[in-house]
Design a protein around this motif. Structure first.
Motif, mmCIF file in Angstrom:
data_model
loop_
_atom_site.group_PDB
_atom_site.id
_atom_site.type_symbol
_atom_site.label_atom_id
_atom_site.label_comp_id
_atom_site.label_asym_id
_atom_site.label_seq_id
_atom_site.Cartn_x
_atom_site.Cartn_y
_atom_site.Cartn_z
ATOM 1 N N ALA A 73 -7.719 9.015 -3.673
ATOM 2 C CA ALA A 73 -6.794 9.579 -2.686
ATOM 3 C C ALA A 73 -5.992 8.459 -2.044
ATOM 4 C CB ALA A 73 -7.575 10.349 -1.620
ATOM 5 N N PRO A 74 -4.849 8.785 -1.432
ATOM 6 C CA PRO A 74 -4.069 7.749 -0.735
ATOM 7 C C PRO A 74 -4.900 7.090 0.362
ATOM 8 C CG PRO A 74 -2.828 9.795 -0.933
ATOM 9 C CD PRO A 74 -4.210 10.116 -1.357
ATOM 10 N N VAL A 75 -4.741 5.783 0.512
ATOM 11 C CA VAL A 75 -5.448 5.077 1.580
ATOM 12 C C VAL A 75 -4.595 4.985 2.841
ATOM 13 C CG1 VAL A 75 -6.926 3.776 0.042
ATOM 14 C CG2 VAL A 75 -4.701 2.836 0.656
ATOM 15 N N ARG A 135 -7.381 -1.214 -4.319
ATOM 16 C CA ARG A 135 -6.842 0.006 -3.714
ATOM 17 C C ARG A 135 -6.831 -0.119 -2.192
ATOM 18 N NH1 ARG A 135 -7.399 5.134 -4.074
ATOM 19 N NH2 ARG A 135 -5.129 5.154 -4.093
ATOM 20 N N ARG A 136 -6.345 -1.257 -1.718
ATOM 21 C CA ARG A 136 -6.232 -1.493 -0.282
ATOM 22 C C ARG A 136 -4.945 -0.908 0.281
ATOM 23 N NH1 ARG A 136 -8.726 -6.492 0.907
ATOM 24 N NH2 ARG A 136 -7.781 -6.399 2.985
ATOM 25 N N VAL A 137 -3.913 -0.752 -0.552
ATOM 26 C CA VAL A 137 -2.613 -0.246 -0.107
ATOM 27 C C VAL A 137 -2.091 0.774 -1.111
ATOM 28 C CG1 VAL A 137 -2.029 -2.390 1.104
ATOM 29 C CG2 VAL A 137 -1.339 -2.083 -1.279
ATOM 30 N N ASP A 138 -1.211 1.640 -0.613
ATOM 31 C CA ASP A 138 -0.535 2.604 -1.481
ATOM 32 C C ASP A 138 0.789 2.064 -2.014
ATOM 33 O OD1 ASP A 138 -2.440 4.772 -1.134
ATOM 34 O OD2 ASP A 138 -1.686 4.897 0.917
ATOM 35 N N GLY A 139 1.340 1.065 -1.354
ATOM 36 C CA GLY A 139 2.601 0.467 -1.772
ATOM 37 C C GLY A 139 2.854 -0.779 -0.957
#
Length: 368
Positions: A73-75, A135-139
């Motif tokens: 899922a988005p973080v 997966r620390r950031v979405d962008g």
């Protein structure tokens, strides 16, 4: 000591945060079903999803970023890495206002902004790779674009959501937002030429940045087109370097009659040098800046500047970043196919007494 009914209903009763397992026990379903429901994934009925979400709200459940990452899922985090000295960033009004605009839009969508200061563009790339792998950031938002910027192909290879602030035309296949520095340069040079200046200097910021090179070229080209003398004086984005550059211009055989500075901080520093040298502004030398700020507006004389809201620039960038993230999520892959460039703001010239003694001070709201 007694325990209230509401307190007992939350979590495990051990003072720990509410978990998916707590929601599952209350709802009489599996933890897997709760995970599907709270992450918006298929696999549970609408009625079950509604019941699970209602219980989650009742228990004041907050998603764990680590758990969301594991679930795919988005973080809800956007990253930005900066290869600039902290003292320079701390003194730059434009950048602070830009970050404020980013934060405003991201926060409204429950996103956080994660920032890191590093010592080189190579360290920036390493950070991007690590953030995406973990997966620390979405962008990520990429600033301080350079000519032949190695970060661009590295981000293209990663294939993750990224937005370049700057350009145009140097962001590869990545989406970008930008302000037209050539147009801003023309506004400044044309104004000074109309005021009768025939020898104009430009005190330029960090040479490695693409926008500095674009401003340099636009400045020289416009001066040539208008048949006036254009002088480039290199400096860094800092008060001390701007002061040194101004002093060197004053010591030249033929000093300029107008100086354009790359930032408000540089313009204020240069104006201080002029005042200490007994040079009248604008009578002897006119002063203008590419960046506006409350300090430029309240300085006496007020400094002519390019009026563009750094806060609004940040808002546009954040809105675009969220669009890129959403598009990548809907496709389930990288953000190919996005509109490549978006012009964020139209630069406007705000004329003040530092170039035009007839300019009357007016009540101006903060550009931020």
């Amino acid at each position: 000591m007694t325990t209230s009914k509401s307190a007992a209903s939350r979590g495990s009763g051990r003072g720990q945060r509410v978990t998916i397992a707590d929601i599952a026990r209350r709802a009489g379903v599996t933890s897997a079903a709760v995970s599907l429901a709270v992450n918006g994934r298929p696999g549970v009925s609408d009625a079950t999803r509604t019941r699970i979400m209602a219980i989650a709200r009742e228990l004041d459940w907050e998603p764990s970023p680590a758990a969301r990452a594991l679930a795919g899922a988005p973080v809800l985090t956007v990253g930005m890495v900066l290869a600039r000295p902290a003292e320079v960033l701390g003194n730059e009004a434009f950048f602070g206002a830009f970050v404020a605009g980013l934060q405003e839009v991201l926060s409204a969508q429950d996103y956080s902004l994660q920032m890191k200061i590093v010592d080189s563009p190579e360290a920036e790339v390493d950070t991007y790779r690590r953030w995406f792998a973990q997966r620390r950031v979405d962008g990520v938002v990429v600033v301080d674009l350079r000519a032949d910027d190695a970060r661009i192909p590295a981000l293209e290879e990663l294939g993750q959501p990224a937005l370049v602030v700057g350009g145009p035309g140097h962001h590869g296949s990545l989406p970008a937002v930008y302000v037209d520095d050539a147009q801003a340069t023309h506004l400044l040079v044309d104004h000074l030429a109309e005021r009768g200046h025939r020898r104009i200097a430009r005190v330029a910021g960090t040479a490695a940045f693409l926008h500095t090179a674009q401003r340099d070229q636009a400045f020289l080209d416009r001066c040539t087109e208008l048949g006036i003398g254009g002088v480039l004086q290199d400096a860094g984005f800092g008060a001390e370097d701007a002061a040194v550059a101004t002093a060197e211009l004053l010591a030249s055989d033929v000093p300029p009659t107008a100086i354009i500075f790359d930032s408000d901080e540089m313009a204020l520093s240069g104006s201080h040098v002029l005042a200490e040298s007994g040079v009248a502004v604008p009578g002897d030398i006119a002063v203008a800046s590419y960046e506006d700020s409350p300090l430029a507006r309240t300085h006496r004389p007020g400094i002519t500047a390019i009026g563009r809201s750094a806060v609004e620039y940040g808002r546009v960038a954040a809105t675009r970043m969220l669009e890129v993230i959403d598009a990548a999520r809907r496709r389930g892959s990288e953000s190919d196919g996005m509109e490549s460039e978006v012009r964020a703001l139209e630069p406007e010239l705000v004329v003040r007494a530092s170039t035009d003694p007839a300019a009357q001070p007016v009540a101006e709201t903060a550009a931020g």
